[in-house]
Design an enzyme around this catalytic site. Sequence first.
Site, mmCIF file in Angstrom:
data_model
loop_
_atom_site.group_PDB
_atom_site.id
_atom_site.type_symbol
_atom_site.label_atom_id
_atom_site.label_comp_id
_atom_site.label_asym_id
_atom_site.label_seq_id
_atom_site.Cartn_x
_atom_site.Cartn_y
_atom_site.Cartn_z
ATOM 1 N N LYS A 167 0.571 3.697 -4.085
ATOM 2 C CA LYS A 167 0.769 4.777 -3.126
ATOM 3 C C LYS A 167 2.255 4.978 -2.843
ATOM 4 O O LYS A 167 2.782 6.087 -2.961
ATOM 5 C CB LYS A 167 0.016 4.464 -1.830
ATOM 6 C CG LYS A 167 0.057 5.568 -0.807
ATOM 7 C CD LYS A 167 1.078 5.309 0.250
ATOM 8 C CE LYS A 167 1.280 6.537 1.116
ATOM 9 N NZ LYS A 167 2.178 6.251 2.242
ATOM 10 N N ASP B 110 -3.280 8.372 -0.213
ATOM 11 C CA ASP B 110 -3.269 7.591 1.015
ATOM 12 C C ASP B 110 -4.571 7.848 1.767
ATOM 13 O O ASP B 110 -5.478 8.498 1.265
ATOM 14 C CB ASP B 110 -2.067 7.972 1.879
ATOM 15 C CG ASP B 110 -2.010 9.463 2.124
ATOM 16 O OD1 ASP B 110 -3.061 10.059 2.379
ATOM 17 O OD2 ASP B 110 -0.920 10.037 2.054
#
Length: 214
Positions: free
Chosen positions: A121, A139
């Site tokens: 991420k 996310d």
Amino acid sequence: MTNKERASLAVAALKKEYPDSICSLTYHDPLQLLISTRLAAQCTDLRVNMVTPKLFSDFPDVCAFADADISAVEEDIRTCGLYKTKARDIIAMCQMLRDEFGGKVPDTLEELTRLPGIGRKTANLVLGDIFHKPAVVVDTHCIRLTRRLGFHNLKDPYKIEMILKDALDPKESNDFCHRLVLHGRAVCDARKPKCEQCCMKEFCETYLENEKNS
DNA sequence: ATCCCGAGGG
DNA sequence: CCCTCTGGAT
């Protein structure tokens, strides 16, 4: 509806609703974005932005973090939560940046994810925002919104990244993910989504399903 | 009680 | 796949 069609509708609707897709973390260089994104785990970016001015003033560069006293870093970031692991990660990360990467933040997914505390991420966020490479940043908002919209019914961020990468125009993916975050905070929040004021309700599977049952 | 722009380890 | 780390906001 295919995911490519869904993606094209969602990209257009969000672009109209959020014309400028800005990263809501405040930073002035690649290292600051890397650290701010790490701090954002289980914490709002608003709170991250409250602690980083003092943090980056106390520790202005890679070497300052690499040589830092861990308790001093912990104290600066304590209110962000998970502060012990975050402080340990940030110092270890800066030691690796100093010792193996010449003090520079690397520009590939492979190198970024080798850094302690940096997963896909955060690595994808840096690739997109700093190095302007095509990136799909998965996310908590991205997972929730793309699921509600009907792109998938999954939890695994890696699988979701692959599905979105396949459905999205690479030139659009980074801004799309930023706008998902903006929309996730403002409208499609986790607890009580404001579906009636959503710019994507006409093609959102969750909304359409709820309408049908009411 | 539940969630917040996660990552690492089992 | 699961769990843990953690303070703050609602």
